[in-house]
Write a protein that holds these residues in place. Structure first.
Motif, mmCIF file in Angstrom:
data_model
loop_
_atom_site.group_PDB
_atom_site.id
_atom_site.type_symbol
_atom_site.label_atom_id
_atom_site.label_comp_id
_atom_site.label_asym_id
_atom_site.label_seq_id
_atom_site.Cartn_x
_atom_site.Cartn_y
_atom_site.Cartn_z
ATOM 1 N N THR A 232 0.832 -1.213 0.000
ATOM 2 C CA THR A 232 0.000 0.000 0.000
ATOM 3 C C THR A 232 0.860 1.252 0.000
ATOM 4 O OG1 THR A 232 -0.197 -0.025 2.396
ATOM 5 C CG2 THR A 232 -1.924 -1.143 1.160
ATOM 6 N N SER A 233 2.047 1.190 0.612
ATOM 7 C CA SER A 233 2.948 2.344 0.595
ATOM 8 C C SER A 233 4.351 1.810 0.866
ATOM 9 C CB SER A 233 2.530 3.354 1.666
ATOM 10 O OG SER A 233 3.350 4.512 1.604
ATOM 11 N N VAL A 234 5.328 2.302 0.133
ATOM 12 C CA VAL A 234 6.659 1.686 0.196
ATOM 13 C C VAL A 234 7.588 2.400 1.182
ATOM 14 C CG1 VAL A 234 6.467 0.836 -2.182
ATOM 15 C CG2 VAL A 234 7.607 3.034 -1.729
ATOM 16 N N VAL A 235 8.627 1.679 1.583
ATOM 17 C CA VAL A 235 9.660 2.194 2.492
ATOM 18 C C VAL A 235 10.189 3.554 2.013
ATOM 19 C CG1 VAL A 235 12.061 1.792 3.199
ATOM 20 C CG2 VAL A 235 10.364 -0.051 3.428
ATOM 21 N N ASP A 236 10.432 3.696 0.704
ATOM 22 C CA ASP A 236 11.034 4.934 0.189
ATOM 23 C C ASP A 236 10.152 6.165 0.413
ATOM 24 O OD1 ASP A 236 13.465 3.937 -0.546
ATOM 25 O OD2 ASP A 236 12.931 3.594 -2.643
ATOM 26 N N ILE A 237 8.824 5.962 0.498
ATOM 27 C CA ILE A 237 7.939 7.105 0.779
ATOM 28 C C ILE A 237 8.285 7.684 2.152
ATOM 29 C CG2 ILE A 237 5.548 7.773 1.317
ATOM 30 C CD1 ILE A 237 5.845 7.478 -1.606
ATOM 31 N N PHE A 238 8.545 6.815 3.123
ATOM 32 C CA PHE A 238 8.873 7.338 4.458
ATOM 33 C C PHE A 238 10.319 7.834 4.544
ATOM 34 C CE2 PHE A 238 4.800 5.992 6.095
ATOM 35 C CZ PHE A 238 4.522 7.094 6.888
ATOM 36 N N CYS A 239 11.205 7.319 3.683
ATOM 37 C CA CYS A 239 12.539 7.940 3.610
ATOM 38 C C CYS A 239 12.355 9.399 3.223
ATOM 39 C CB CYS A 239 13.404 7.237 2.570
ATOM 40 S SG CYS A 239 13.887 5.578 3.053
ATOM 41 N N LYS A 240 11.490 9.641 2.237
ATOM 42 C CA LYS A 240 11.233 11.010 1.790
ATOM 43 C C LYS A 240 10.498 11.807 2.875
ATOM 44 C CE LYS A 240 8.148 13.656 -1.013
ATOM 45 N NZ LYS A 240 6.721 13.569 -1.308
ATOM 46 N N ASP A 241 9.371 11.261 3.379
ATOM 47 C CA ASP A 241 8.528 12.043 4.296
ATOM 48 C C ASP A 241 9.224 12.311 5.634
ATOM 49 O OD1 ASP A 241 6.729 11.922 2.259
ATOM 50 O OD2 ASP A 241 5.083 11.088 3.428
ATOM 51 N N LEU A 242 9.882 11.301 6.206
ATOM 52 C CA LEU A 242 10.610 11.556 7.461
ATOM 53 C C LEU A 242 11.846 12.422 7.199
ATOM 54 C CD1 LEU A 242 10.337 8.191 9.452
ATOM 55 C CD2 LEU A 242 9.388 10.401 10.121
ATOM 56 N N GLY A 243 12.379 12.346 5.987
ATOM 57 C CA GLY A 243 13.457 13.266 5.614
ATOM 58 C C GLY A 243 12.964 14.718 5.676
ATOM 59 N N ILE A 244 11.750 14.943 5.184
ATOM 60 C CA ILE A 244 11.151 16.286 5.258
ATOM 61 C C ILE A 244 10.924 16.689 6.716
ATOM 62 C CG2 ILE A 244 9.014 17.578 4.796
ATOM 63 C CD1 ILE A 244 8.883 16.114 2.081
ATOM 64 N N VAL A 245 10.452 15.744 7.525
ATOM 65 C CA VAL A 245 10.235 16.038 8.953
ATOM 66 C C VAL A 245 11.546 16.472 9.610
ATOM 67 C CG1 VAL A 245 9.610 15.049 11.199
ATOM 68 C CG2 VAL A 245 8.278 14.445 9.156
ATOM 69 N N CYS A 246 12.607 15.714 9.362
ATOM 70 C CA CYS A 246 13.902 16.025 9.993
ATOM 71 C C CYS A 246 14.431 17.364 9.494
ATOM 72 C CB CYS A 246 14.918 14.911 9.714
ATOM 73 S SG CYS A 246 14.472 13.341 10.475
ATOM 74 N N GLU A 247 14.262 17.627 8.195
ATOM 75 C CA GLU A 247 14.722 18.894 7.628
ATOM 76 C C GLU A 247 13.916 20.059 8.221
ATOM 77 O OE1 GLU A 247 17.291 19.308 5.846
ATOM 78 O OE2 GLU A 247 16.979 21.466 5.538
ATOM 79 N N SER A 248 12.606 19.840 8.314
ATOM 80 C CA SER A 248 11.725 20.873 8.884
ATOM 81 C C SER A 248 12.081 21.136 10.348
ATOM 82 C CB SER A 248 10.274 20.421 8.736
ATOM 83 O OG SER A 248 9.430 21.133 9.595
ATOM 84 N N ALA A 249 12.366 20.065 11.092
ATOM 85 C CA ALA A 249 12.748 20.222 12.501
ATOM 86 C C ALA A 249 14.078 20.953 12.616
ATOM 87 C CB ALA A 249 12.839 18.853 13.166
ATOM 88 N N LYS A 250 14.978 20.662 11.704
ATOM 89 C CA LYS A 250 16.284 21.335 11.719
ATOM 90 C C LYS A 250 16.095 22.826 11.469
ATOM 91 C CE LYS A 250 20.762 21.298 9.440
ATOM 92 N NZ LYS A 250 21.330 21.133 8.104
ATOM 93 N N GLN A 251 15.275 23.142 10.449
ATOM 94 C CA GLN A 251 15.078 24.553 10.115
ATOM 95 C C GLN A 251 14.392 25.322 11.244
ATOM 96 O OE1 GLN A 251 13.194 24.073 6.327
ATOM 97 N NE2 GLN A 251 15.129 24.197 5.205
ATOM 98 N N SER A 252 13.450 24.646 11.924
ATOM 99 C CA SER A 252 12.774 25.355 13.029
ATOM 100 C C SER A 252 13.484 25.123 14.359
ATOM 101 C CB SER A 252 11.301 24.936 13.113
ATOM 102 O OG SER A 252 11.180 23.551 13.307
ATOM 103 N N ARG A 253 14.614 24.425 14.313
ATOM 104 C CA ARG A 253 15.430 24.155 15.501
ATOM 105 C C ARG A 253 14.604 23.501 16.609
ATOM 106 N NH1 ARG A 253 20.392 26.827 15.227
ATOM 107 N NH2 ARG A 253 20.559 27.139 17.460
ATOM 108 N N ALA A 254 13.916 22.427 16.209
ATOM 109 C CA ALA A 254 13.091 21.670 17.164
ATOM 110 C C ALA A 254 13.750 20.318 17.437
ATOM 111 C CB ALA A 254 11.682 21.466 16.614
ATOM 112 N N TYR A 255 13.513 19.815 18.650
ATOM 113 C CA TYR A 255 14.113 18.556 19.114
ATOM 114 C C TYR A 255 13.224 17.387 18.711
ATOM 115 C CZ TYR A 255 16.022 15.299 22.628
ATOM 116 O OH TYR A 255 16.588 14.239 23.278
#
Lengths: 292, 292
Positions: A232-255
């Motif tokens: 229904t949804s592949v591993v690579d989708i979460f590589c991308k989506d959690l990558g965005i989460v981590c990048e977003s957290a980095k930019q907003s300096r969140a833990y």
């Protein structure tokens, strides 16, 4: 909106565009793959040009893979020129909040007479097919009002995310943080159970009935203990989506220690060549580390 | 079982013992705090000795704080001597699988004529009050059968966890892994949302309606964004429970990065003097690190 261009006829975009067509909205399909466009036109009985040039278009709905594709569509493939004054560009792909805000400014540099609505979705292919997506929509009130009919065809629940571009994508990244961490947590729990020789079917049933339950556990748990018969949804989708989460957290300096750890687990699965497996198969990385 | 000793009249044990009494089972209350025993006897209209000595007791139900208290009850306070041959010792506290297995062997060293059932519960004080606990029961079939009536009074769902002592506690530790990680994940998600200036009430509502949902998010999420007006379970409970998860993972040599990271967050909250706050207040550790 009476006429929209729907750009991106992938596994999400195709059923979304189809639902809009079925609801009586004139859909001009667009994709970099011209065959997909022709196929959509054949199936829906709509004709017309493959590369539309319609000054009557009320909205451009974009459902593509990443921010680069959004930019390419708008500025290289010229979609931004095909909209009438006052039309809405509705960005529904999962991209980072920063990219969404930047794209909004880039649009304004070219045309000041368009609205930008940052409206990513959750619910996957099943939600796209059933018209039951969760839509997180950021934009000024007039633009959100203009999108209401379209959103009601596509979504089961529409949440106002704010009036700034990027806020819809920020909502989505918070959503994906939980989705990704919950998949990893389910894999961690079930592989601990497995390592202890416990009965996994009873375990999944018990966890789903207790305070330990999550939507992801109930959906992915059974596919972790028995090989899934569908993807229904592949591993690579979460590589991308959690990558965005981590990048977003980095930019907003969140833990975000749990999101970062989960991201690395998905990347490890992908790097072993399992990126196209169902995301429930993240448990294979745990099994590998557990010597199972 | 017609007559049981219920040992441990705390926030969980008191309502559990009361429900058994209300269901017509003769309950001999026991606690290190003699006043609690007298209070229970007054409320239920049961009399008799504070420190019972009843060779007719069918079962000893134990709901205390840790393995040390279980051992103290059995061997120092002499409870093991008060049971009739063939009776069941039903260990319902949250202790480590290794401790549960060890205690079972220690019982056998003293008396070979007793059954040991390793049956921790999930569902908290509300579940204890409503008789809707999830019970994860490990023991030989004859012992589980003997416990059935008692379990049906206490629990809404009873799951067979295996026939070895320790397997019930292993089930519970997998359950607590998910509960603890889900609380930390909810705190991480909502504090990221907060850091991005998003509307938290809309966020909690959206997350609860999407694939990002978990039982803990729905229960603790609202108490993370508005100060809770009641305490249902404190931070220190998860310091203990996730400590057991980490210890159990270490003993079974299983990889549990999310549980370990979550454990450390709960410990950090406790070490700042917030161990007696509602566990939703784990979000304060995120806020501190986020400079909020």
């Amino acid at each position: 909106m009476k006429t929209v261009i729907f750009a991106g006829l992938g596994s999400m975009g195709w059923p979304m565009a189809s639902n809009l067509h079925d609801a009586g909205i004139k859909v001009v399909p667009y994709d970099v793959d011209a065959e997909k466009v022709q196929e959509f036109q054949r199936r829906t009985g709509t004709g017309g040009e493959v590369n539309p040039s319609l000054p009557t278009v009320d909205g451009l709905l974009i459902m593509v893979v990443n921010a680069q594709q959004v930019r390419s569509l708008l500025f290289e493939q010229g979609m931004i020129e095909k909209l009438k004054p006052g039309a809405c560009i509705v960005q529904m792909s999962t991209i980072s909040p920063a990219d969404s805000a930047k794209i909004s400014h880039e649009i304004r540099d070219v045309r000041v007479d368009l609205h930008f609505v940052d409206a990513p979705v959750s619910g996957g292919v099943v939600g796209a097919q059933q018209g039951s997506l969760t839509i997180m929509a950021a934009g000024i009130p007039a633009a959100l009002t203009a999108c209401r009919d379209v959103f009601e065809v596509l979504g089961g629940a529409i949440f106002p995310a704010g009036d700034q571009p990027g806020q819809g994508s920020a909502f989505k990244s918070v959503n994906q943080l939980l989705c990704g961490v919950h998949i990893a947590a389910a894999a961690e729990a079930l592989s601990l159970a497995e390592k202890n020789g416990l009965d996994l079917e009873t375990m999944v049933e018990m966890l789903g009935a207790s305070a330990a339950s999550s939507w992801m556990l109930k959906d992915r748990g059974p596919r972790m203990i028995l090989p899934p018969d569908e993807i229904t949804s592949v591993v690579d989708i979460f590589c991308k989506d959690l990558g965005i989460v981590c990048e977003s957290a980095k930019q907003s300096r969140a833990y975000t220690p749990l999101a970062n750890a989960s991201y690395q687990l998905f990347v490890a699965s992908s790097e072993r060549g399992e990126g196209k497996l169902d995301d429930s198969q993240l448990i294979r990385t745990y099994r590998l580390l557990n010597g199972m």
